[in-house]
Design an enzyme around this catalytic site. Sequence first.
Site, short mmCIF file in Angstrom:
data_model
loop_
_atom_site.label_atom_id
_atom_site.label_comp_id
_atom_site.label_asym_id
_atom_site.label_seq_id
_atom_site.Cartn_x
_atom_site.Cartn_y
_atom_site.Cartn_z
N MET A 76 0.94 -1.25 0.12
CA MET A 76 -0.01 0.05 -0.10
C MET A 76 0.88 1.17 -0.09
SD MET A 76 -2.65 -1.32 2.75
CE MET A 76 -3.98 0.16 2.57
N HIS A 77 0.33 2.65 -0.05
CA HIS A 77 0.72 3.78 0.18
C HIS A 77 1.78 4.13 -0.99
CE1 HIS A 77 -0.92 2.67 3.92
NE2 HIS A 77 0.29 1.81 4.24
N ASP A 232 -2.58 -5.05 0.82
CA ASP A 232 -2.01 -6.42 0.98
C ASP A 232 -2.79 -6.98 2.39
OD1 ASP A 232 -0.82 -4.52 2.65
OD2 ASP A 232 1.04 -5.13 2.21
#
Length: 478
Positions: A76-77, A232
């Site tokens: 992520m991110h 995830d």
Amino acid sequence: MYIGLDLGTSGLKGILIDDAQRVLAEATAPLTVTRPAPGWSEQAPTDWVLAAEAVLGELAAYGLGSVRGIGLSGHMHGATLLDAANTVLRPCILWNDTRAHLEAAALDADPRFRAVTGNIVFPGFTAPKLVWVARHEPEIFEKVAKVLLPKDYLRLWLTGEHAGDMSDAAGTSWLDTGARGWSSGLLDATGMSLSQMPRLVEGSEVSGVLRPEIAARFGLPAGVVVAGGGGDNAASGIGVGVVKAGQAFVSLGTSGVLFAANDGYQPDPATAVHTFCHALPGTWHQMGVILAATDALNWFARLAGTAAAGLTADLGALRGPGSTRFLPYLGGERTPLNDAAVRGAFIGLDHATDQQAATRAVLEGVTFAIADCRDALAATGTRIDSLLAVGGGSRSDYWLAAIATALDTPVSLPVAGDFGGAFGAARLGMMAATGGGAELATPPEIARVIEPVAALVPAFAEGHARYRDARDAIRALA
């Protein structure tokens, strides 16, 4: 058949499942991280495509003519920046990149961000990275037409669509997490606009159809749908069947995660708990995150000059916590401290502290950090009725017995198999193709259950209190 693709930091994994959700084949392709400056962490999005091509090529040897859906999961991110022609403008800034810590602190000081997103603005989140790019790479910022999360760049390659899902978008600091949509106000506050964001779909919904040239290349039929997918941890929650309130899993990997599903939205940013959308409609999840779980044991194994598995092999039956305490903050801590500067410590060392005692202290320290996460989750109103264990650390019965006893909750171990992000992604692909929902995300078969050692529950509660005292003392000295 259905395919799940999980884009990890160190590699991309793909699995193929049948209608009974049995894994038929799997493949992996490695990925590397570049660190051009201290605290930086980047990857080239073109490497993700090359890895996906390698994985699909390997799976194609099994025969993909019956595939109906593909699901996506990923770290992520990450800030993947594209211009108007979908050209990547710079390497993706990853989740563990801390260059935007000043920008994150400034955004977090704006009360709108916690109020709308339900979360602290952490340095690894996407929004502060774009503020950093605007300040330090303005010529790139001016060309940004779309910002995609890592797995969604793979979706663009697969389908030609700019799309994402709510579970992944919740880690950007731009999502109204309760309303499950982009916040125009938070985008404006960072110099961004709605037009630069991908459209959002639920993780179990169709986001697009596989491009004909991709289908032909790998022997896939026409009309294969690509699901929204998930970040995830949300995809892993789908993989282990943690989709309803009261269900939870603990992941003992390099870092540690205590993940609990919720039927409603109940944020409490002050706890440093992550409150994100889940990958199914109308559901959310919360996570307590610690930065060193098996990483702490591996660190001590290197110090002791032995293998981590050897350290835990001969510990015998669970004992109550000893006088030696360990704080596992080797690189800072997330939940509940939100402190990048705090560092670890051994406390209470004496002449009787041998390798086994120190090993038990390390396991207990990580266990008490997970208990801190449990307490932080409980402070938000989240309950844990059942708990699964996954990750490399779950191979240690001593560690699981410590966790079960410290949390006073039985810990279930799944039968051998992969129930992580790739499997969850494949399940989401199946849901999108068939119209199925949470009923397809069943928990795995349980091999055995580690029960709390009732006689030691009070000793572990007292040990956790001493751990908290040591934690507070160390932070006061910093």
